[in-house]
Design a protein around this motif. Structure first.
Motif: not given
Length: 434
Positions: A81-89, A217-223, A225-236
């Motif tokens: 999650l942290l690595v993916s968010m770093s790539a997003l911003f 790393k240069n993560f794709s949008l799919k990667e 989403i896969i990293s971010i969505v599961p923890p968000l769903l659990l939290m929700f």
């Protein structure tokens, strides 16, 4: 005066470093033995109180939420999650620090364990930020402050403890803490972006090639989403079931453990060793909390018999008689004590003393509990004994000096106090979802 001297002795022994539970219990026994009109017979009701603690269904949520957080930590989902968010911003000046804050908020909402969040982000994010040329103070302050968001953003262990100590609904406390928690996230991000704009050297913006060399790393949008969505769903599902009234905090915590196990299995990281680690660490942390609670119960029993609570209640409600003076004293006292003792001790010793005074002034307990939680969050950040600072330094090693951590955390402590002030001035921030 004997009761007040008892309180002073406890504080001195805590600052010396004697284990908390033993301090509370031994001081209670010593004062009961030394005061002739009291005697050890005062502890005749203690077994019944301990039984009440152990059969408290609200407190059962504590080990369950701890287990959920430890499973998520060991499953490597938080790391991804942290690595993916770093790539997003990555294309935003200060984006690395912003991603740390957002991940800290998401970890707080899905785990609530401060130590795990701070250590994990120190190991992963701090080297990235330092390689990218971030100011060491800004990097360390961002990580320490973001890791402590688990103190206020539900499901927070401290909110569960406060709910039990103050006899208020934990579900309502969770709902009341949502906006104040998001307010802190907004203040942190605003400060980071403002500092990056006016002092660009503190948060350099690098090219994609430079960032890839630094480990982003240069993560794709799919990667992503896969990293971010599961923890968000659990939290929700965990928090949503509480807010909707479908499940109690204890029931939703049990659901959260099952959800964390399922996500770990999908992530192909579930194994017997992980479950054993999560179970043993949960047992240790829960045992520590309940030992402190039993010691604090013995202390409060003797303290109240000596008239300590009545004396403090008379002082604030009759001698002073002003609600805002009481709130000011309470918040200042908790903030100062947070420099030296842990939030658990403050919750079990200071808060029960404040509750009768709060009730005499007609203060809303949900609002007051959220104020205390916000204030206790600062105790994780304030030198010299802020636990988040110890976790950060321990994980960072020689890459950053202690004095740099202290300098970096000061702006975030001020933002913490600003957030506390805003919630005091605008109580609707707490009642928006109630």
């Amino acid at each position: 005066m004997i009761a007040l001297s008892m309180f002073v002795v406890v504080l001195i022994l805590l600052m010396v470093g004697i284990p908390v539970a033993f301090v509370f219990g031994s001081v209670a026994i010593a004062f009961a033995f030394l005061v002739p009109e009291l005697g050890l017979d005062v502890f005749a009701v203690l077994p019944f109180r301990i039984y009440g603690i152990m059969s408290n269904t609200t407190l059962m949520a504590v080990p369950l939420f701890i287990t959920m957080g430890l499973i998520l930590e060991k499953s490597k989902m938080a790391e991804r999650l942290l690595v993916s968010m770093s790539a997003l911003f990555r294309d935003v000046r200060g984006g690395l620090a912003v991603s740390v804050v957002l991940v800290g908020a998401m970890l707080a909402a899905s785990t609530g364990i401060v130590s795990a969040s701070v250590v994990m982000m120190s190991v992963i994010a701090l080297p990235l930020m330092l390689k990218a040329g971030y100011d060491k103070g800004l990097a360390s302050g961002t990580i320490a402050a973001s890791g402590t968001l688990g103190q206020i953003i539900p499901p927070s262990i401290i909110l569960i403890i406060l709910g039990d100590v103050m006899s208020v609904s934990v579900g309502e406390l969770f709902m009341g803490a949502v906006l104040p928690g998001l307010l802190l996230v907004g203040l942190y991000i605003s400060y980071i972006l403002t500092r990056a704009y006016f002092r660009p050297l503190d948060a350099p913006l690098h090219s994609h090639k430079q960032q890839e060399k630094e480990g982003i790393k240069n993560f794709s949008l799919k990667e992503i989403i896969i990293s971010i969505v599961p923890p968000l769903l659990l939290m929700f599902f965990v928090l949503g079931s509480i807010f909707a009234g479908i499940a109690s905090p204890t029931e939703s915590a049990a659901f959260g453990v099952v959800g964390a196990i399922i996500l770990s299995q999908l992530n192909k990281s579930l194994n017997t060793q992980m479950l054993k680690y999560a179970s043993m660490e949960s047992l240790k942390l829960t045992g520590m909390i309940f030992m402190i609670l039993i010691g604090a119960t013995a202390f409060s029993l003797v303290f109240n018999e000596l008239g300590g609570s009545d004396l403090i209640l008379k002082f604030f409600s009759e001698d002073i008689g002003d609600v805002w003076v009481f709130i000011g004293f309470a918040m200042l006292g908790i903030f100062i004590l947070g420099f030296f003792i842990d939030f658990i001790e403050i919750s079990f010793i200071i808060v029960p003393i404040l509750v009768p005074i709060m009730e005499s002034f007609g203060i809303d307990p949900i609002w007051f509990a959220v104020l205390i939680a916000l204030n206790l969050q600062a105790s994780f950040l304030t030198p010299p004994f802020g636990l988040s600072l110890f976790f950060l330094k321990g994980a960072a090693g020689d890459s950053i000096k202690t004095i740099e951590i202290y300098k970096g955390i000061i702006p975030f402590i001020l933002l913490q106090l600003l957030g506390l002030g805003l919630v005091i001035l605008f109580p609707d921030l707490v009642f928006a979802f109630l």
